[in-house]
Design an enzyme around this catalytic site. Structure first.
Site, PDB file in Angstrom:
ATOM      1  CG  ASP A  18      -5.814  -3.239   3.510  1.00 54.46           C
ATOM      2  OD1 ASP A  18      -4.786  -3.848   3.150  1.00 54.46           O
ATOM      3  OD2 ASP A  18      -5.817  -2.377   4.410  1.00 54.46           O
ATOM      4  CG  ASN A  66       0.546  -1.459  -2.663  1.00 54.98           C
ATOM      5  OD1 ASN A  66      -0.540  -1.646  -3.212  1.00 54.98           O
ATOM      6  ND2 ASN A  66       0.622  -1.219  -1.353  1.00 54.98           N
TER       7      ASN A  66
HETATM    8  C1  IPE Z   1      -4.356  -0.095  -0.323  1.00 49.04           C
HETATM    9  O1  IPE Z   1      -3.926  -0.992   0.642  1.00 49.04           O
HETATM   10  C2  IPE Z   1      -3.933  -0.555  -1.691  1.00 49.04           C
HETATM   11  C3  IPE Z   1      -4.569  -1.772  -2.163  1.00 49.04           C
HETATM   12  C4  IPE Z   1      -5.558  -2.412  -1.599  1.00 49.04           C
HETATM   13  C5  IPE Z   1      -4.078  -2.259  -3.427  1.00 49.04           C
HETATM   14  P1  IPE Z   1      -2.570  -0.761   1.450  1.00 49.04           P
HETATM   15  O2  IPE Z   1      -2.459  -1.866   2.406  1.00 49.04           O
HETATM   16  O3  IPE Z   1      -1.436  -0.575   0.496  1.00 49.04           O
HETATM   17  O4  IPE Z   1      -2.854   0.628   2.166  1.00 49.04           O
HETATM   18  P2  IPE Z   1      -2.192   1.259   3.474  1.00 49.04           P
HETATM   19  O5  IPE Z   1      -0.698   1.129   3.331  1.00 49.04           O
HETATM   20  O6  IPE Z   1      -2.691   0.487   4.645  1.00 49.04           O
HETATM   21  O7  IPE Z   1      -2.668   2.679   3.474  1.00 49.04           O
HETATM   22  C1  IPE Z   2      -3.981  -5.847   0.228  1.00 52.30           C
HETATM   23  O1  IPE Z   2      -3.516  -6.612   1.295  1.00 52.30           O
HETATM   24  C2  IPE Z   2      -3.315  -6.234  -1.074  1.00 52.30           C
HETATM   25  C3  IPE Z   2      -2.352  -5.245  -1.576  1.00 52.30           C
HETATM   26  C4  IPE Z   2      -2.145  -4.071  -1.073  1.00 52.30           C
HETATM   27  C5  IPE Z   2      -1.585  -5.622  -2.757  1.00 52.30           C
HETATM   28  P1  IPE Z   2      -2.250  -6.178   2.137  1.00 52.30           P
HETATM   29  O2  IPE Z   2      -1.047  -6.851   1.560  1.00 52.30           O
HETATM   30  O3  IPE Z   2      -2.133  -4.714   2.238  1.00 52.30           O
HETATM   31  O4  IPE Z   2      -2.604  -6.820   3.538  1.00 52.30           O
HETATM   32  P2  IPE Z   2      -2.260  -6.197   4.968  1.00 52.30           P
HETATM   33  O5  IPE Z   2      -2.849  -4.836   5.012  1.00 52.30           O
HETATM   34  O6  IPE Z   2      -0.760  -6.197   5.093  1.00 52.30           O
HETATM   35  O7  IPE Z   2      -2.921  -7.137   5.918  1.00 52.30           O
HETATM   36 MG    MG Z   3      -2.824  -3.375   3.615  1.00 46.38          MG
END
Ligand code: IPE
Ligand code: IPE
Ligand code: MG
Length: 240
Positions: A18, A66
């Site tokens: 993340d 997502n």
């Molecule tokens: C979790 O991250 C999913 C992945 C790392 C693929 P998110 O960024 O989607 O999770 P939330 O929305 O903060 O819970």
């Molecule tokens: C994790 O990074 C990757 C995916 C969930 C695909 P994020 O895109 O969730 O990054 P933040 O949480 O917005 O910083």
């Molecule tokens: Mg995230």
């Protein structure tokens, strides 16, 4: 520290990668630039794992939630998955890595599903290291799909209701045959599991680190693994 001075090693490590978006935002870059840097971290970490004693690595790449992101971001991520798989296909020839994808195939573009199946098929007899990519994964979705398949077997008489055990449940999940993760790591300073491996990680140890995924390093992973070796896992037994 010599390897034998460290306690028990984590054989299966699962990571919630993340923080790509925030990494990009802090630099005034589009979110996709963060995802691209995230792929570079994936390569570094995958490469470091065998030397750190990790035999199974599961990476959360895209969740069932997502799909709520913008069309642009989703399309950009799908393109990154395509590029990654195309490049891995080259690199994996001659290496002893088994690649598997966890998650629902339904909803993914057809060409991506074909690439996934091709890589899985070509690496299924490899044994040294197992890389699992959770793509369109959600713990609840996975348990729901497994339950549906089990219910169909009961309805057709292939299985009796009283034969449904925890092992039967595990065998119907996308992760069938994989050991449960010993350790789940989440980067970016968020303290939640976001629907990741709900069944499999029931008894995992958890580590939450502040680093954003593009900044996560082999040294950070090594520190976490050493700390894991000092943890006492009890599985419900009395403190000894
Ligand atoms: C979790 O991250 C999913 C992945 C790392 C693929 P998110 O960024 O989607 O999770 P939330 O929305 O903060 O819970
Ligand atoms: C994790 O990074 C990757 C995916 C969930 C695909 P994020 O895109 O969730 O990054 P933040 O949480 O917005 O910083
Ligand atoms: Mg995230």
């Amino acid at each position: 520290m010599p390897k034998d001075a460290i306690g028990k090693r984590a054989e299966h490590v699962a990571i919630i990668m993340d923080g790509n978006g925030r990494w990009a935002k802090r630099r005034g870059l589009p979110r996709l630039a963060g995802h691209k840097r995230g792929v570079e971290t994936v390569r570094r970490i995958v490469e470091a794992c065998p030397d750190l004693g990790v035999k199974y690595l599961t990476l959360f790449a895209f969740s069932t939630e997502n799909w709520k992101r913008s069309d642009d971001e989703i399309a950009g991520l799908m393109q990154l998955f395509r590029n990654y798989m195309a490049r891995e296909a080259e690199r994996l020839i001659g290496s002893d890595v088994r690649l598997r994808f966890l998650g629902a195939r339904d909803g993914l573009p057809d060409d991506i599903i074909r690439m996934m199946e091709d890589l899985e098929g070509r690496t299924e007899d490899r044994t040294k290291f197992s890389l699992n990519i959770a793509l369109n994964h959600g713990g609840r979705d996975e348990i729901t799909r497994a339950t549906r398949r089990i219910a169909q077997k009961v309805a057709s008489g292939e299985l009796k209701a009283e034969e449904i055990t925890e092992d039967v449940m595990s065998a119907h999940l996308d992760s069938a045959g994989l050991p449960d993760p010993d350790l789940v790591i989440r980067t970016s300073g968020e303290y939640r599991i976001s629907n990741f491996l709900l069944w499999q990680a029931a008894y995992a140890e958890y580590e939450f680190v502040d680093a954003l995924w593009p900044d996560f390093s082999e040294a950070m992973l090594s520190d976490i693994l050493n700390r894991f070796g000092t943890r006492e896992r009890r599985f419900g037994t009395a403190v000894g």
